[in-house]
Design a protein around this motif. Sequence first.
Motif, PDB file in Angstrom:
ATOM      1  N   ILE A   1       0.839  -1.199   0.000  1.00  0.00           N
ATOM      2  CA  ILE A   1       0.000   0.000   0.000  1.00  0.00           C
ATOM      3  C   ILE A   1       0.876   1.253   0.000  1.00  0.00           C
ATOM      4  O   ILE A   1       0.605   2.219  -0.721  1.00  0.00           O
ATOM      5  CB  ILE A   1      -0.945  -0.008   1.212  1.00  0.00           C
ATOM      6  N   ALA A   2       1.934   1.238   0.807  1.00  0.00           N
ATOM      7  CA  ALA A   2       2.846   2.391   0.839  1.00  0.00           C
ATOM      8  C   ALA A   2       3.478   2.616  -0.534  1.00  0.00           C
ATOM      9  O   ALA A   2       3.614   3.765  -0.989  1.00  0.00           O
ATOM     10  CB  ALA A   2       3.921   2.183   1.902  1.00  0.00           C
ATOM     11  N   ALA A   3       3.867   1.514  -1.203  1.00  0.00           N
ATOM     12  CA  ALA A   3       4.460   1.632  -2.536  1.00  0.00           C
ATOM     13  C   ALA A   3       3.462   2.197  -3.535  1.00  0.00           C
ATOM     14  O   ALA A   3       3.820   3.026  -4.388  1.00  0.00           O
ATOM     15  CB  ALA A   3       4.967   0.269  -3.002  1.00  0.00           C
ATOM     16  N   VAL A   4       2.197   1.756  -3.443  1.00  0.00           N
ATOM     17  CA  VAL A   4       1.150   2.298  -4.317  1.00  0.00           C
ATOM     18  C   VAL A   4       0.992   3.797  -4.068  1.00  0.00           C
ATOM     19  O   VAL A   4       0.861   4.593  -5.001  1.00  0.00           O
ATOM     20  CB  VAL A   4      -0.179   1.566  -4.092  1.00  0.00           C
ATOM     21  N   GLY A   5       1.022   4.177  -2.775  1.00  0.00           N
ATOM     22  CA  GLY A   5       0.910   5.589  -2.434  1.00  0.00           C
ATOM     23  C   GLY A   5       2.019   6.413  -3.064  1.00  0.00           C
ATOM     24  O   GLY A   5       1.782   7.488  -3.620  1.00  0.00           O
ATOM     25  N   LEU A   6       3.253   5.893  -2.995  1.00  0.00           N
ATOM     26  CA  LEU A   6       4.383   6.600  -3.608  1.00  0.00           C
ATOM     27  C   LEU A   6       4.207   6.708  -5.119  1.00  0.00           C
ATOM     28  O   LEU A   6       4.516   7.739  -5.721  1.00  0.00           O
ATOM     29  CB  LEU A   6       5.682   5.870  -3.286  1.00  0.00           C
ATOM     30  N   ALA A   7       3.704   5.632  -5.743  1.00  0.00           N
ATOM     31  CA  ALA A   7       3.489   5.646  -7.189  1.00  0.00           C
ATOM     32  C   ALA A   7       2.432   6.676  -7.576  1.00  0.00           C
ATOM     33  O   ALA A   7       2.580   7.387  -8.578  1.00  0.00           O
ATOM     34  CB  ALA A   7       3.079   4.259  -7.668  1.00  0.00           C
ATOM     35  N   VAL A   8       1.371   6.772  -6.778  1.00  0.00           N
ATOM     36  CA  VAL A   8       0.315   7.744  -7.055  1.00  0.00           C
ATOM     37  C   VAL A   8       0.843   9.167  -6.887  1.00  0.00           C
ATOM     38  O   VAL A   8       0.537  10.063  -7.678  1.00  0.00           O
ATOM     39  CB  VAL A   8      -0.910   7.496  -6.152  1.00  0.00           C
ATOM     40  N   ILE A   9       1.659   9.391  -5.844  1.00  0.00           N
ATOM     41  CA  ILE A   9       2.280  10.708  -5.654  1.00  0.00           C
ATOM     42  C   ILE A   9       3.144  11.057  -6.862  1.00  0.00           C
ATOM     43  O   ILE A   9       3.099  12.185  -7.376  1.00  0.00           O
ATOM     44  CB  ILE A   9       3.118  10.727  -4.367  1.00  0.00           C
ATOM     45  N   ALA A  10       3.938  10.090  -7.332  1.00  0.00           N
ATOM     46  CA  ALA A  10       4.796  10.330  -8.492  1.00  0.00           C
ATOM     47  C   ALA A  10       3.950  10.639  -9.733  1.00  0.00           C
ATOM     48  O   ALA A  10       4.313  11.512 -10.535  1.00  0.00           O
ATOM     49  CB  ALA A  10       5.677   9.104  -8.748  1.00  0.00           C
ATOM     50  N   TYR A  11       2.832   9.941  -9.881  1.00  0.00           N
ATOM     51  CA  TYR A  11       1.946  10.186 -11.023  1.00  0.00           C
ATOM     52  C   TYR A  11       1.381  11.604 -10.958  1.00  0.00           C
ATOM     53  O   TYR A  11       1.328  12.314 -11.971  1.00  0.00           O
ATOM     54  CB  TYR A  11       0.814   9.162 -11.015  1.00  0.00           C
ATOM     55  N   GLY A  12       0.969  12.025  -9.758  1.00  0.00           N
ATOM     56  CA  GLY A  12       0.469  13.390  -9.594  1.00  0.00           C
ATOM     57  C   GLY A  12       1.547  14.419  -9.850  1.00  0.00           C
ATOM     58  O   GLY A  12       1.315  15.440 -10.517  1.00  0.00           O
ATOM     59  N   ALA A  13       2.761  14.150  -9.335  1.00  0.00           N
ATOM     60  CA  ALA A  13       3.876  15.078  -9.551  1.00  0.00           C
ATOM     61  C   ALA A  13       4.200  15.197 -11.034  1.00  0.00           C
ATOM     62  O   ALA A  13       4.560  16.280 -11.519  1.00  0.00           O
ATOM     63  CB  ALA A  13       5.103  14.607  -8.773  1.00  0.00           C
ATOM     64  N   ASN A  14       4.066  14.092 -11.768  1.00  0.00           N
ATOM     65  CA  ASN A  14       4.322  14.131 -13.205  1.00  0.00           C
ATOM     66  C   ASN A  14       3.300  15.001 -13.929  1.00  0.00           C
ATOM     67  O   ASN A  14       3.626  15.706 -14.893  1.00  0.00           O
ATOM     68  CB  ASN A  14       4.309  12.713 -13.777  1.00  0.00           C
ATOM     69  N   HIS A  15       2.040  14.965 -13.460  1.00  0.00           N
ATOM     70  CA  HIS A  15       1.023  15.860 -14.019  1.00  0.00           C
ATOM     71  C   HIS A  15       1.412  17.322 -13.783  1.00  0.00           C
ATOM     72  O   HIS A  15       1.276  18.161 -14.683  1.00  0.00           O
ATOM     73  CB  HIS A  15      -0.338  15.580 -13.369  1.00  0.00           C
ATOM     74  N   VAL A  16       1.876  17.623 -12.576  1.00  0.00           N
ATOM     75  CA  VAL A  16       2.306  18.996 -12.270  1.00  0.00           C
ATOM     76  C   VAL A  16       3.474  19.384 -13.171  1.00  0.00           C
ATOM     77  O   VAL A  16       3.522  20.505 -13.703  1.00  0.00           O
ATOM     78  CB  VAL A  16       2.686  19.123 -10.785  1.00  0.00           C
ATOM     79  N   ARG A  17       4.430  18.459 -13.346  1.00  0.00           N
ATOM     80  CA  ARG A  17       5.579  18.728 -14.226  1.00  0.00           C
ATOM     81  C   ARG A  17       5.112  19.024 -15.655  1.00  0.00           C
ATOM     82  O   ARG A  17       5.583  19.978 -16.290  1.00  0.00           O
ATOM     83  CB  ARG A  17       6.521  17.520 -14.235  1.00  0.00           C
ATOM     84  N   LYS A  18       4.179  18.218 -16.144  1.00  0.00           N
ATOM     85  CA  LYS A  18       3.657  18.447 -17.494  1.00  0.00           C
ATOM     86  C   LYS A  18       2.995  19.822 -17.590  1.00  0.00           C
ATOM     87  O   LYS A  18       3.093  20.490 -18.618  1.00  0.00           O
ATOM     88  CB  LYS A  18       2.642  17.362 -17.859  1.00  0.00           C
ATOM     89  N   GLY A  19       2.316  20.231 -16.506  1.00  0.00           N
ATOM     90  CA  GLY A  19       1.667  21.527 -16.509  1.00  0.00           C
ATOM     91  C   GLY A  19       2.660  22.664 -16.641  1.00  0.00           C
ATOM     92  O   GLY A  19       2.472  23.583 -17.434  1.00  0.00           O
ATOM     93  N   PHE A  20       3.757  22.593 -15.877  1.00  0.00           N
ATOM     94  CA  PHE A  20       4.748  23.673 -15.903  1.00  0.00           C
ATOM     95  C   PHE A  20       5.580  23.666 -17.180  1.00  0.00           C
ATOM     96  O   PHE A  20       5.965  24.724 -17.680  1.00  0.00           O
ATOM     97  CB  PHE A  20       5.652  23.589 -14.671  1.00  0.00           C
ATOM     98  N   THR A  21       5.868  22.472 -17.716  1.00  0.00           N
ATOM     99  CA  THR A  21       6.699  22.393 -18.926  1.00  0.00           C
ATOM    100  C   THR A  21       5.877  22.476 -20.202  1.00  0.00           C
ATOM    101  O   THR A  21       6.450  22.583 -21.299  1.00  0.00           O
ATOM    102  CB  THR A  21       7.493  21.079 -18.940  1.00  0.00           C
ATOM    103  N   GLU A  22       4.556  22.396 -20.060  1.00  0.00           N
ATOM    104  CA  GLU A  22       3.638  22.440 -21.201  1.00  0.00           C
ATOM    105  C   GLU A  22       3.880  21.294 -22.181  1.00  0.00           C
ATOM    106  O   GLU A  22       3.627  21.420 -23.382  1.00  0.00           O
ATOM    107  CB  GLU A  22       3.704  23.790 -21.925  1.00  0.00           C
ATOM    108  N   SER A  23       4.353  20.162 -21.678  1.00  0.00           N
ATOM    109  CA  SER A  23       4.544  19.007 -22.550  1.00  0.00           C
ATOM    110  C   SER A  23       3.220  18.415 -23.014  1.00  0.00           C
ATOM    111  O   SER A  23       3.188  17.647 -23.980  1.00  0.00           O
ATOM    112  CB  SER A  23       5.371  17.934 -21.830  1.00  0.00           C
TER     113      SER A  23
END
Length: 272
Positions: free
Chosen positions: A154-176
């Motif tokens: 469950i902790a690993a899933v949580g980290l993966a979901v956080i990373a997925y959300g962070a990637n969305h934020v990254r895409k937002g700032f980089t406009e990829s």
Amino acid sequence: MGEMTNQAERMGKEAHNSDWLEWAIRAGLICYGVVHLLVGWLSLQLAFGQTEEKASNKGAMQELSQQPFGDVLVWAIAIGMFLLVLWRLLELFFGHQEKDGSDRWKARAVSGLKAALYAAVGISALNVAMNAGSSGGSTWTRTVMDWPAGQWIIAAVGLAVIAYGANHVRKGFTESYAKHLSSEGKSGQTGKAYLMFGKVGYIGKGIAIAIVGGLILYGGITHDASKSGNLDQALHKVLTYPFGQFLLVIIAAGLICYGLFCFARARHLSKQ
């Protein structure tokens, strides 16, 4: 057997590049946009204490089902989501031919993940359309918690979901995310508006996803499945933070903008 495999692969590639799939993708993206608009609207209402529906995919479907012709619309969204699942599955098995080696397999893995996410929305719509009950948003965490090393899964899933959300934020700032629009969709004043919707949408949605991941991670670390949660629980948690109401309004605006970007993408489709 080899000939049958080659024939199946050839048919899959033809389907992936067909006109009917393009229109199916457009229809699915419109449905996906509607879901985000509804979740964003429910999040706004939650920020001001004016809703009884959950600010989640299922809550959005329940809200939609109460409107005129609501049942028909919920069925339409379910169909649209499974059309997107079909698209991503075709990508998983036959797509990304322009990439080589590990890059291709990585892209196909992302396509598989997106297929699973679209399927989850589609299943939520089907449950509401068929008046199916739900046993609760954190049921899966209770089940996994009883597995060997379930707490750490469950902790690993949580980290993966956080990373997925962070990637969305990254895409937002980089406009990829701009690669999802055709050249026409990125030009002129209208194109600037579409790109703005994408920027705000990806950042706002990414923050919401990361908060969900944080709750899942916390539930795993504390060995308490009830602490893990879905989007609705995450947004309620936001309200407990300093300036939580303001942050929730920002997230809601992001979800709404993401929905509008889905509409723009459906109109100016680039299948990336």
